[in-house]
Motif scaffolding. Structure first.
Motif, short mmCIF file in Angstrom:
data_model
loop_
_atom_site.label_atom_id
_atom_site.label_comp_id
_atom_site.label_asym_id
_atom_site.label_seq_id
_atom_site.Cartn_x
_atom_site.Cartn_y
_atom_site.Cartn_z
N ASN A 331 -1.17 -12.95 -5.45
CA ASN A 331 -0.96 -12.23 -4.19
C ASN A 331 -2.31 -11.93 -3.59
OD1 ASN A 331 1.81 -10.70 -5.68
ND2 ASN A 331 1.95 -11.83 -3.79
N ASN A 332 -2.31 -11.67 -2.29
CA ASN A 332 -3.57 -11.38 -1.66
C ASN A 332 -3.88 -9.87 -1.74
OD1 ASN A 332 -3.10 -10.02 1.00
ND2 ASN A 332 -4.84 -11.24 1.59
N VAL A 333 -5.11 -9.51 -1.43
CA VAL A 333 -5.59 -8.13 -1.55
C VAL A 333 -4.65 -7.13 -0.88
CG1 VAL A 333 -7.44 -6.56 -0.81
CG2 VAL A 333 -8.01 -8.83 -1.69
N GLU A 334 -4.29 -7.44 0.35
CA GLU A 334 -3.49 -6.48 1.12
C GLU A 334 -2.10 -6.31 0.51
OE1 GLU A 334 -3.39 -7.34 5.31
OE2 GLU A 334 -1.75 -5.95 5.64
N THR A 335 -1.54 -7.41 0.01
CA THR A 335 -0.23 -7.31 -0.64
C THR A 335 -0.31 -6.35 -1.83
OG1 THR A 335 -0.01 -9.66 -0.11
CG2 THR A 335 1.68 -8.70 -1.53
N TRP A 336 -1.30 -6.55 -2.68
CA TRP A 336 -1.44 -5.69 -3.86
C TRP A 336 -1.61 -4.23 -3.44
CZ3 TRP A 336 0.35 -7.66 -8.03
CH2 TRP A 336 0.08 -8.98 -8.44
N ALA A 337 -2.41 -4.00 -2.40
CA ALA A 337 -2.70 -2.62 -2.00
C ALA A 337 -1.46 -1.90 -1.44
CB ALA A 337 -3.84 -2.59 -0.98
N ASN A 338 -0.46 -2.67 -1.02
CA ASN A 338 0.78 -2.07 -0.54
C ASN A 338 1.63 -1.51 -1.69
OD1 ASN A 338 1.79 -2.23 2.36
ND2 ASN A 338 0.81 -4.23 2.16
N VAL A 339 1.47 -2.12 -2.87
CA VAL A 339 2.40 -1.84 -3.96
C VAL A 339 2.46 -0.37 -4.39
CG1 VAL A 339 2.89 -2.40 -6.38
CG2 VAL A 339 2.38 -4.23 -4.76
N PRO A 340 1.32 0.30 -4.63
CA PRO A 340 1.41 1.70 -5.08
C PRO A 340 2.19 2.59 -4.11
CG PRO A 340 -0.83 0.89 -5.37
CD PRO A 340 -0.10 -0.16 -4.59
N VAL A 341 2.01 2.37 -2.82
CA VAL A 341 2.70 3.22 -1.84
C VAL A 341 4.21 2.97 -1.90
CG1 VAL A 341 2.60 4.05 0.52
CG2 VAL A 341 0.73 2.71 -0.39
N ILE A 342 4.58 1.71 -2.06
CA ILE A 342 6.01 1.38 -2.13
C ILE A 342 6.65 2.07 -3.33
CG2 ILE A 342 7.63 -0.53 -2.56
CD1 ILE A 342 5.73 -2.29 -0.86
N ILE A 343 5.96 2.04 -4.46
CA ILE A 343 6.49 2.69 -5.66
C ILE A 343 6.55 4.21 -5.46
CG2 ILE A 343 6.09 3.12 -8.12
CD1 ILE A 343 6.97 0.25 -7.55
N SER A 344 5.49 4.78 -4.91
CA SER A 344 5.45 6.24 -4.74
C SER A 344 6.47 6.74 -3.73
CB SER A 344 4.06 6.69 -4.29
OG SER A 344 3.13 6.53 -5.31
N ARG A 345 6.53 6.08 -2.60
CA ARG A 345 7.37 6.60 -1.51
C ARG A 345 8.73 5.94 -1.43
NH1 ARG A 345 4.02 8.43 3.65
NH2 ARG A 345 6.03 9.42 3.94
N GLY A 346 8.92 4.90 -2.17
CA GLY A 346 10.24 4.28 -2.24
C GLY A 346 10.44 3.12 -1.29
N ALA A 347 11.34 2.22 -1.70
CA ALA A 347 11.59 1.01 -0.93
C ALA A 347 12.19 1.34 0.44
CB ALA A 347 12.54 0.09 -1.70
N GLU A 348 13.03 2.36 0.45
CA GLU A 348 13.72 2.69 1.69
C GLU A 348 12.73 3.15 2.77
OE1 GLU A 348 17.15 5.75 2.27
OE2 GLU A 348 17.57 4.41 0.58
N TRP A 349 11.81 4.00 2.34
CA TRP A 349 10.80 4.48 3.28
C TRP A 349 9.99 3.29 3.83
CZ3 TRP A 349 5.48 3.86 2.79
CH2 TRP A 349 4.71 4.46 3.80
N TYR A 350 9.58 2.40 2.93
CA TYR A 350 8.75 1.27 3.36
C TYR A 350 9.54 0.38 4.32
CZ TYR A 350 5.23 -2.38 3.14
OH TYR A 350 4.25 -3.27 3.46
N ALA A 351 10.80 0.14 3.96
CA ALA A 351 11.61 -0.76 4.78
C ALA A 351 11.96 -0.15 6.13
CB ALA A 351 12.88 -1.15 4.02
N SER A 352 11.74 1.17 6.27
CA SER A 352 12.01 1.79 7.57
C SER A 352 10.92 1.45 8.58
CB SER A 352 12.14 3.30 7.41
OG SER A 352 10.87 3.87 7.16
N LEU A 353 9.79 0.93 8.09
CA LEU A 353 8.71 0.52 9.00
C LEU A 353 8.88 -0.97 9.30
CD1 LEU A 353 5.71 2.03 7.02
CD2 LEU A 353 6.65 2.96 9.12
N GLY A 354 8.68 -1.35 10.53
CA GLY A 354 8.66 -2.78 10.85
C GLY A 354 9.92 -3.29 11.53
N THR A 355 10.11 -4.60 11.43
CA THR A 355 11.23 -5.24 12.12
C THR A 355 12.29 -5.69 11.12
OG1 THR A 355 10.32 -7.48 11.95
CG2 THR A 355 9.57 -6.16 13.82
#
Lengths: 607, 127
Positions: A331-355
């Motif tokens: 995976n690329n740098v930015e992909t990896w850096a997203n992971v901790p936030v997704i785990i901490s704040r949850g998939a639902e929160w993350y999926a609420s951002l974007g299209t």
């Protein structure tokens, strides 16, 4: 580990902190010198017990560097020099009066905007990956931990199975930020399920697009976010070893990465038995020579193994057989850096951002003909207009916007008519471009779209590894045709020929380099066909760029006969009496444009 | 340095909290010492030093201490403004170190305005 490098002197009370940007951009503008000057001045004024200077990673607003944030007041200072230091300390630190002349003034206004949070460039961004930028010293692990760092790793290791982690990443909708946009959770699942002795994960930090610096800035400002993401990924996939493949040209990022790895090992966050969980993972840093083709996973793996970076036929995919034959997840740098936030704040929160199809945020490096060049993070689905005009502050010198290139050299351009398009992976594809890793190059009316396509093809021509004939010969052939068109030797059939070549290169090349290389040609043909026709049919370059197709002329009505151009002309071929309109000897003119730059009356015309 | 446990992460974050508050610029309370020429001449620096000392002694980690210029009432310097979150700011005048410590304990930590030293509650209207 020396205490000074790992932990801040947090027990000490300060009333103010000066957070000075030490990303590559600001460092090259002497931000370390400014830090030293500030520290000296603060000491001399006896304030070193009250005020501390902190170096942070890239704060994003590179156009205004070197920059510094004054906390807790939230004041944004810009374009600092060592000479500004005594005034700044005297006024703001001693007398409590923020210094207006060092603050930001928006391009269209004349009033200063003192606070960072009120500046458009920052106000419209949404920081997920760059959540710690400018807020922590990237060389101090405690500062990362203070902002919830390594909590996601702890959460995963103490209470989640590998499958649960993969499910969360799948549900978040995270897709690869390196360019192709493959769903990260699915990729992890494939590598987890693959048979093999030992599995391996890789972080691709070989950012190859010219003008792109997303990954560099993420590592420079928050290296632990990448390490934490990788450790979580390793646990989910079942890998014990990891590599960061980083380009040699990123010395500062590499230095901070090494410091971060050492500190994480010291704390037992990398290595054996992480956080007492029994899980072990460690990683090594591999310096790459920065070849564009290493964006292709199999090429990167070949390079890591010490071979020439050439792609190979897939399958087997790296998930089945990658580095040394092990199942490998890249995976690329930015992909990896997203992971901790997704785990901490949850998939639902993350999926609420974007299209619908593209979740979360994207980091873009915004460069070219735009006022606020820098690094921005925005939610997916934002329009290009918002990025270029609201965050980017529009086009300098009152020029007209023409296009923006997304996806790097093998991306495509987006014309003004598509500025309101919401940005996500699918929509960019629909208009003939790609997300790529996130480089945005803004072009104004003075950019020739044929010339720019030629420029990108020239880059791709030299970056093609040469393995596939279509890519090696096809890109070169397309480049030569474009060069001919720019030189005034274009023929009407060239346009169709370019289309045919594009199809062949795209269809018959093994990897994405060849697959996407025709994009600059196809997208400029699609959106700026009139410019091609002007070059070929009328032998004119409407933007006034292609030298073979332009002539310089002096407008006798505007010329005051000041003789500035006459003196500036390196060929000495501008003639005329003083205080009377001048003329250019167009036969002898080398079209360098110096006369036009020197004229104060806009009297030199390009036709 | 010993290897960390998950609880150690909390301990480190707790130890760093004062710094985090300062960096995010969002504390429970904000104390502003007015440090115009008049304030400095009247002894504002001593007030600042006293505040830093008491914050350190009390281990307070959610209060932001900052400075600003002259408050416009030079004859009553040194002055400071205490602003608890969601409350109107309170201006204190004619300060010395003892008064400062008392205000910090009673008002900033205890939430009770020290009316003996207070000039007024509220600030001037800003355009």
């Amino acid at each position: 580990m020396a205490e000074t490098t790992a932990s801040s002197d947090a027990s000490k009370t300060y009333r103010a902190e000066l957070l000075i940007c030490a990303g590559t951009g600001c460092v090259s503008n002497r931000s370390f010198k400014i830090r030293d000057a500030l520290e000296a001045e603060i000491r001399q004024r006896g304030l070193d017990d009250e005020v501390r200077v902190v170096t942070t990673g890239c704060q994003g607003f590179c156009a205004q560097g070197p920059i510094m944030i004054f906390q807790p007041d939230g004041i944004f200072y810009q374009m600092l020099t060592e000479e500004d230091v005594p005034l700044l300390v005297e006024e703001h630190l001693i007398k409590g009066r923020p210094v207006e002349k060092l603050m930001y003034v928006p391009p269209e206004g004349d009033e200063v905007v003192p606070k960072l949070s009120d500046i458009d460039f920052f106000r419209k961004q949404r920081l997920v990956v760059l959540r710690n930028r400018g807020l922590i010293d990237p060389e101090k692990i405690d500062e990362y931990i203070a902002r919830d760092g390594y909590r996601a790793l702890a959460k995963v290791l103490t209470g989640m199975t590998s499958e649960e982690v993969i499910e969360v990443v799948k549900a978040s909708g995270l897709r690869g930020r390196g360019g192709a946009g493959f769903p990260t959770g699915i990729k992890w699942g494939l590598t987890r399920q693959a048979e093999g002795n030992g599995k391996c994960i890789i972080c691709n930090a070989d950012e190859g697009d010219p003008g792109a610096f997303m990954d560099r800035s993420i590592i420079e400002s928050d290296p632990h976010a990448v390490l934490e993401g990788m450790a979580i990924g390793a646990y989910a996939i079942g890998a014990k070893n990891g590599y960061v493949y980083i380009r040699e040209e990123y010395p500062l990022a590499m230095q901070r990465l090494h410091i971060a790895i050492d500190q994480a090992r010291e704390y037992g966050l990398l290595g054996e038995d992480i956080l007492g969980s029994g899980f072990s993972f460690d990683l090594a840093v591999h310096r790459g020579a920065g070849a564009f083709v290493c964006g292709e996973e199999t090429s990167l793996i070949a390079s890591l193994e010490g071979r020439t970076p050439e792609p190979r036929i897939r399958p087997p995919f790296p998930a089945q057989s990658g580095l040394w034959g092990q199942p490998t997840n890249i995976n690329n740098v930015e992909t990896w850096a997203n992971v901790p936030v997704i785990i901490s704040r949850g998939a639902e929160w993350y999926a609420s951002l974007g299209t619908d199809t593209s979740k979360g945020t994207k980091v873009f490096s915004v460069v070219g003909k735009v006022n606020n060049t820098g690094l921005v993070e925005v939610p997916m689905g934002i329009t290009m207009r918002e990025i270029v005009f609201d965050i980017g502050g529009g086009i300098p010198d009152g020029k007209q916007f023409k296009a923006v290139q997304t996806g790097g050299p093998s991306g495509g351009c987006i014309p003004e008519s598509l500025l309101d398009l919401p940005i996500d992976y699918e929509r960019l594809m629909e208009v003939g471009s790609i997300m790529g890793s996130g480089g945005l190059i803004v072009m104004d009316e003075d950019t020739c779209m044929v010339d720019i396509a030629r420029y990108f093809l020239d880059f791709l021509r030299s970056e093609s590894c040469g393995k596939c004939t279509t890519c090696r010969e096809g890109i070169a052939a397309m480049h030569d045709i474009l060069a001919d068109i720019c030189a005034g030797q274009g023929e009407p059939e060239h346009i169709d020929l370019l289309g045919e070549l594009a199809e062949a290169v795209s269809d018959a090349s093994l990897c994405a380099l060849g697959g996407t290389a025709p994009n600059p040609v196809l997208s400029t043909l699609r959106h700026f066909r009139d410019e091609y026709e002007a070059h070929i049919r009328d032998k004119k370059c409407p933007a006034g760029v292609c030298r073979a197709l332009i002539t310089y002329r002096i407008d006798p009505d505007k010329c005051k006969g000041c003789l500035l151009c006459t003196k500036a002309c390196p060929e000495q071929i501008i003639r005329g009496e003083a205080k009377k309109p001048q003329t250019i000897d167009t036969e002898a003119c080398i079209k360098c444009g110096v006369c036009r730059e020197s004229c104060k009356f806009d009297a030199v015309l390009v036709e | 340095m010993a290897k960390l446990t998950p609880e150690d992460l909390d301990r480190i974050a707790e130890r760093m909290k004062r710094q985090t508050t300062l960096r995010e610029g969002a504390g429970r309370a904000k104390v502003t010492v007015h440090m115009g020429t008049c304030g400095i001449a009247a002894g504002a620096r001593k007030i600042m030093t006293a505040l830093l000392a008491v914050i350190e002694k009390e281990g307070t980690d959610d209060v932001i201490l900052t400075t600003s210029g002259c408050a416009g009432l030079c004859s009553r310097e040194p002055m400071m403004t205490v602003e608890l979150k969601d409350n109107a700011p309170v201006k204190y005048v004619d300060l010395d170190e003892d008064k400062t410590r008392q205000i910090f304990t009673d008002h900033v930590l205890g939430g009770k305005i020290v009316s003996d030293f207070a000039l007024a509650v509220g600030s001037e209207r800003q355009s």
